[in-house]
Design an enzyme around this catalytic site. Structure first.
Site, PDB file in Angstrom:
ATOM      1  N   ARG A 186       0.829  -1.194   0.000  1.00 37.44           N
ATOM      2  CA  ARG A 186       0.000   0.000   0.000  1.00 37.44           C
ATOM      3  C   ARG A 186       0.865   1.246   0.000  1.00 37.44           C
ATOM      4  O   ARG A 186       1.998   1.245   0.451  1.00 37.44           O
ATOM      5  CB  ARG A 186      -0.932   0.005   1.220  1.00 37.44           C
ATOM      6  N   LEU A 187       0.277   2.292  -0.541  1.00 32.97           N
ATOM      7  CA  LEU A 187       0.815   3.640  -0.412  1.00 32.97           C
ATOM      8  C   LEU A 187      -0.288   4.492   0.195  1.00 32.97           C
ATOM      9  O   LEU A 187      -1.459   4.333  -0.149  1.00 32.97           O
ATOM     10  CB  LEU A 187       1.220   4.220  -1.778  1.00 32.97           C
ATOM     11  N   ASP A 188       0.065   5.401   1.089  1.00 39.23           N
ATOM     12  CA  ASP A 188      -0.930   6.268   1.700  1.00 39.23           C
ATOM     13  C   ASP A 188      -1.640   7.104   0.634  1.00 39.23           C
ATOM     14  O   ASP A 188      -1.124   7.314  -0.465  1.00 39.23           O
ATOM     15  CB  ASP A 188      -0.274   7.208   2.713  1.00 39.23           C
ATOM     16  N   LYS A 189      -2.812   7.603   0.985  1.00 39.07           N
ATOM     17  CA  LYS A 189      -3.608   8.395   0.048  1.00 39.07           C
ATOM     18  C   LYS A 189      -2.834   9.586  -0.507  1.00 39.07           C
ATOM     19  O   LYS A 189      -2.940   9.916  -1.694  1.00 39.07           O
ATOM     20  CB  LYS A 189      -4.895   8.875   0.738  1.00 39.07           C
ATOM     21  N   HIS A 209       2.727   4.121   8.311  1.00 39.71           N
ATOM     22  CA  HIS A 209       3.250   5.483   8.167  1.00 39.71           C
ATOM     23  C   HIS A 209       4.734   5.566   8.556  1.00 39.71           C
ATOM     24  O   HIS A 209       5.176   6.545   9.150  1.00 39.71           O
ATOM     25  CB  HIS A 209       2.452   6.468   9.030  1.00 39.71           C
TER      26      HIS A 209
END
Length: 232
Positions: free
Chosen positions: A100-103, A183
Protein backbone atom coordinates in the site's frame (compact mmCIF):
# COMPACT_ATOMS: atom_id res chain seq x y z
CA UNK A 1 -12.91 -24.89 -19.85
CA UNK A 2 -16.46 -24.15 -20.98
CA UNK A 3 -16.72 -21.50 -23.67
CA UNK A 4 -19.19 -19.35 -21.71
CA UNK A 5 -16.97 -19.44 -18.61
CA UNK A 6 -13.93 -18.44 -20.67
CA UNK A 7 -15.72 -15.48 -22.26
CA UNK A 8 -17.13 -14.35 -18.92
CA UNK A 9 -13.74 -14.63 -17.22
CA UNK A 10 -12.14 -12.58 -19.98
CA UNK A 11 -14.56 -9.73 -19.34
CA UNK A 12 -16.78 -10.13 -22.40
CA UNK A 13 -19.88 -10.04 -20.23
CA UNK A 14 -21.90 -11.90 -17.63
CA UNK A 15 -22.82 -15.54 -18.25
CA UNK A 16 -26.27 -14.39 -19.39
CA UNK A 17 -24.83 -11.76 -21.75
CA UNK A 18 -22.37 -14.30 -23.14
CA UNK A 19 -25.17 -16.78 -23.86
CA UNK A 20 -27.03 -14.07 -25.78
CA UNK A 21 -23.92 -13.36 -27.86
CA UNK A 22 -23.63 -17.07 -28.62
CA UNK A 23 -27.29 -17.31 -29.65
CA UNK A 24 -26.82 -14.30 -31.93
CA UNK A 25 -23.94 -16.02 -33.72
CA UNK A 26 -21.47 -13.36 -32.60
CA UNK A 27 -18.92 -15.91 -31.37
CA UNK A 28 -16.58 -17.96 -33.52
CA UNK A 29 -14.41 -20.86 -32.38
CA UNK A 30 -11.51 -21.55 -34.72
CA UNK A 31 -13.25 -19.54 -37.48
CA UNK A 32 -16.54 -21.44 -37.10
CA UNK A 33 -19.65 -19.97 -35.50
CA UNK A 34 -20.31 -21.55 -32.15
CA UNK A 35 -23.64 -21.25 -30.32
CA UNK A 36 -23.22 -23.74 -27.50
CA UNK A 37 -22.08 -22.27 -24.16
CA UNK A 38 -21.15 -25.76 -22.94
CA UNK A 39 -18.55 -26.59 -25.58
CA UNK A 40 -15.14 -27.27 -24.04
CA UNK A 41 -12.22 -25.19 -25.29
CA UNK A 42 -8.48 -25.01 -24.70
CA UNK A 43 -7.77 -21.28 -24.16
CA UNK A 44 -4.07 -21.78 -24.91
CA UNK A 45 -4.75 -23.26 -28.36
CA UNK A 46 -8.23 -22.41 -29.61
CA UNK A 47 -8.93 -19.09 -31.33
CA UNK A 48 -12.06 -17.38 -30.04
CA UNK A 49 -13.53 -14.20 -31.50
CA UNK A 50 -16.54 -12.08 -30.54
CA UNK A 51 -17.92 -9.89 -33.31
CA UNK A 52 -14.65 -10.42 -35.17
CA UNK A 53 -12.45 -9.38 -32.25
CA UNK A 54 -9.99 -11.94 -30.89
CA UNK A 55 -10.32 -12.69 -27.19
CA UNK A 56 -6.89 -13.41 -25.75
CA UNK A 57 -6.52 -15.67 -22.74
CA UNK A 58 -5.07 -13.84 -19.76
CA UNK A 59 -4.55 -15.72 -16.52
CA UNK A 60 -2.15 -13.60 -14.47
CA UNK A 61 -1.41 -9.91 -14.85
CA UNK A 62 1.48 -7.85 -13.47
CA UNK A 63 1.40 -4.07 -13.78
CA UNK A 64 3.50 -1.08 -12.75
CA UNK A 65 1.29 1.90 -11.87
CA UNK A 66 2.37 5.47 -11.22
CA UNK A 67 -0.04 6.29 -8.41
CA UNK A 68 -1.26 9.89 -8.11
CA UNK A 69 -2.21 11.51 -4.82
CA UNK A 70 -5.82 11.13 -3.74
CA UNK A 71 -6.17 7.41 -4.47
CA UNK A 72 -6.12 4.75 -1.77
CA UNK A 73 -4.41 1.38 -2.06
CA UNK A 74 -7.47 -0.85 -2.00
CA UNK A 75 -9.63 -2.79 -4.44
CA UNK A 76 -12.83 -0.89 -3.62
CA UNK A 77 -14.02 1.81 -1.27
CA UNK A 78 -17.36 3.56 -0.79
CA UNK A 79 -15.79 6.95 0.00
CA UNK A 80 -12.57 7.22 -1.99
CA UNK A 81 -11.21 6.40 -5.41
CA UNK A 82 -8.85 3.42 -5.41
CA UNK A 83 -5.82 2.53 -7.50
CA UNK A 84 -7.92 -0.19 -9.14
CA UNK A 85 -10.29 2.51 -10.46
CA UNK A 86 -7.39 3.58 -12.70
CA UNK A 87 -7.28 0.16 -14.40
CA UNK A 88 -10.60 -0.64 -16.07
CA UNK A 89 -8.93 -2.99 -18.53
CA UNK A 90 -8.38 -5.82 -16.05
CA UNK A 91 -10.97 -5.31 -13.32
CA UNK A 92 -12.61 -8.64 -14.27
CA UNK A 93 -9.42 -10.46 -13.20
CA UNK A 94 -9.79 -9.48 -9.53
CA UNK A 95 -6.59 -7.44 -9.51
CA UNK A 96 -5.30 -5.85 -6.32
CA UNK A 97 -2.41 -3.62 -5.20
CA UNK A 98 0.79 -5.20 -3.88
CA UNK A 99 1.22 -3.53 -0.50
CA UNK A 100 0.00 0.00 0.00
CA UNK A 101 0.82 3.64 -0.41
CA UNK A 102 -0.93 6.27 1.70
CA UNK A 103 -3.61 8.40 0.05
CA UNK A 104 -1.29 11.41 -0.11
CA UNK A 105 1.72 9.38 -1.28
CA UNK A 106 2.41 8.98 -4.97
CA UNK A 107 4.68 6.86 -7.12
CA UNK A 108 5.44 3.25 -7.87
CA UNK A 109 2.91 0.59 -6.91
CA UNK A 110 2.51 -2.87 -8.41
CA UNK A 111 -0.85 -4.37 -9.35
CA UNK A 112 -1.52 -8.08 -9.85
CA UNK A 113 -3.99 -10.92 -9.36
CA UNK A 114 -1.24 -13.34 -8.35
CA UNK A 115 -1.22 -14.05 -4.63
CA UNK A 116 2.18 -15.74 -4.71
CA UNK A 117 3.74 -12.71 -6.45
CA UNK A 118 2.27 -10.54 -3.71
CA UNK A 119 3.68 -12.83 -1.03
CA UNK A 120 7.16 -12.86 -2.58
CA UNK A 121 7.32 -9.07 -2.40
CA UNK A 122 5.45 -8.37 0.82
CA UNK A 123 6.47 -11.17 3.17
CA UNK A 124 8.49 -9.80 6.12
CA UNK A 125 10.99 -12.63 5.57
CA UNK A 126 11.84 -11.38 2.06
CA UNK A 127 13.11 -7.91 3.07
CA UNK A 128 12.55 -6.42 -0.40
CA UNK A 129 13.92 -2.85 -0.16
CA UNK A 130 11.73 0.10 -1.17
CA UNK A 131 13.11 3.57 -1.89
CA UNK A 132 11.20 6.82 -1.44
CA UNK A 133 11.87 10.39 -2.51
CA UNK A 134 11.13 12.78 0.36
CA UNK A 135 10.76 16.53 0.53
CA UNK A 136 10.87 17.49 4.19
CA UNK A 137 10.42 20.53 6.38
CA UNK A 138 14.15 20.62 7.17
CA UNK A 139 17.28 19.54 5.34
CA UNK A 140 18.59 16.22 6.65
CA UNK A 141 21.96 16.17 8.41
CA UNK A 142 24.82 13.69 8.73
CA UNK A 143 23.53 12.87 12.22
CA UNK A 144 20.14 11.99 10.70
CA UNK A 145 21.86 9.66 8.23
CA UNK A 146 23.69 7.91 11.08
CA UNK A 147 20.49 7.56 13.12
CA UNK A 148 18.62 5.98 10.21
CA UNK A 149 21.52 3.57 9.70
CA UNK A 150 21.27 2.30 13.29
CA UNK A 151 17.45 2.32 13.38
CA UNK A 152 14.83 4.75 14.64
CA UNK A 153 12.88 4.14 17.82
CA UNK A 154 9.12 4.09 17.16
CA UNK A 155 6.27 3.23 19.52
CA UNK A 156 6.42 -0.46 18.54
CA UNK A 157 10.20 -0.67 18.78
CA UNK A 158 13.35 -0.04 16.80
CA UNK A 159 13.11 0.01 13.01
CA UNK A 160 15.49 -1.99 10.89
CA UNK A 161 18.49 -0.03 9.58
CA UNK A 162 17.49 2.32 6.77
CA UNK A 163 19.61 4.05 4.15
CA UNK A 164 19.13 7.83 4.08
CA UNK A 165 20.87 10.13 1.63
CA UNK A 166 20.67 13.79 0.73
CA UNK A 167 19.17 14.77 -2.63
CA UNK A 168 20.38 17.57 -4.89
CA UNK A 169 17.20 19.61 -4.63
CA UNK A 170 16.28 21.82 -1.69
CA UNK A 171 15.22 19.67 1.31
CA UNK A 172 15.12 16.57 -0.88
CA UNK A 173 16.28 13.21 0.42
CA UNK A 174 15.97 9.53 -0.45
CA UNK A 175 15.31 6.80 2.07
CA UNK A 176 15.39 3.04 1.56
CA UNK A 177 13.61 0.72 4.00
CA UNK A 178 13.11 -3.04 4.06
CA UNK A 179 9.95 -3.20 6.16
CA UNK A 180 6.53 -1.60 6.06
CA UNK A 181 5.32 -0.29 9.38
CA UNK A 182 2.30 2.00 9.45
CA UNK A 183 3.25 5.48 8.17
CA UNK A 184 6.83 4.41 8.75
CA UNK A 185 8.76 7.07 6.85
CA UNK A 186 6.65 9.93 8.15
CA UNK A 187 7.11 8.66 11.70
CA UNK A 188 10.86 8.18 11.23
CA UNK A 189 11.28 11.77 10.05
CA UNK A 190 9.09 12.99 12.89
CA UNK A 191 11.35 11.11 15.32
CA UNK A 192 14.35 13.15 14.14
CA UNK A 193 12.43 16.41 14.59
CA UNK A 194 11.55 16.74 10.92
CA UNK A 195 8.30 16.42 8.96
CA UNK A 196 7.58 14.88 5.56
CA UNK A 197 5.94 17.32 3.14
CA UNK A 198 5.98 15.23 -0.04
CA UNK A 199 6.47 11.47 -0.37
CA UNK A 200 6.93 9.41 -3.51
CA UNK A 201 7.99 5.79 -3.91
CA UNK A 202 10.54 5.58 -6.69
CA UNK A 203 11.93 2.03 -6.47
CA UNK A 204 11.08 -1.50 -5.34
CA UNK A 205 14.11 -3.77 -5.26
CA UNK A 206 16.06 -2.61 -8.29
CA UNK A 207 12.90 -1.76 -10.25
CA UNK A 208 12.61 2.01 -10.64
CA UNK A 209 9.61 4.13 -11.57
CA UNK A 210 10.16 5.44 -15.07
CA UNK A 211 10.18 9.19 -15.65
CA UNK A 212 7.98 8.84 -18.74
CA UNK A 213 5.24 6.84 -16.99
CA UNK A 214 2.62 9.54 -16.50
CA UNK A 215 0.78 9.67 -13.18
CA UNK A 216 -2.35 7.56 -13.29
CA UNK A 217 -1.04 5.32 -16.08
CA UNK A 218 0.46 1.84 -16.02
CA UNK A 219 2.36 -0.71 -18.07
CA UNK A 220 2.96 -4.46 -17.96
CA UNK A 221 6.02 -5.80 -16.19
CA UNK A 222 8.68 -7.39 -18.39
CA UNK A 223 11.00 -10.34 -17.73
CA UNK A 224 13.74 -7.83 -16.95
CA UNK A 225 11.46 -6.16 -14.41
CA UNK A 226 10.98 -9.49 -12.61
CA UNK A 227 14.76 -9.89 -12.40
CA UNK A 228 15.06 -6.39 -10.91
CA UNK A 229 12.50 -7.40 -8.30
CA UNK A 230 14.67 -10.42 -7.48
CA UNK A 231 12.00 -12.88 -8.55
CA UNK A 232 13.64 -14.49 -11.58
Amino acid sequence: MRLDKFLSNMGVGSRTEVKQLLKQGAVTLNSQKEKSPKVQINPDIDQIKVNGKSIAYIDKVYLMLNKPKGYISATRDDLHQTVIDLIDEYDYLDIFPVGRLDKDTEGLILITNDGEFNHQLMSPTKHVPKTYEVFSEKTITNDDIKLFKTGIELSEGLTKPAHLELGVKDKQSFVTISEGKYHQIKRMYHAIDNEVKELKRVRIGELSLEDDLIQGTYRHLTEQDFKKLGLK
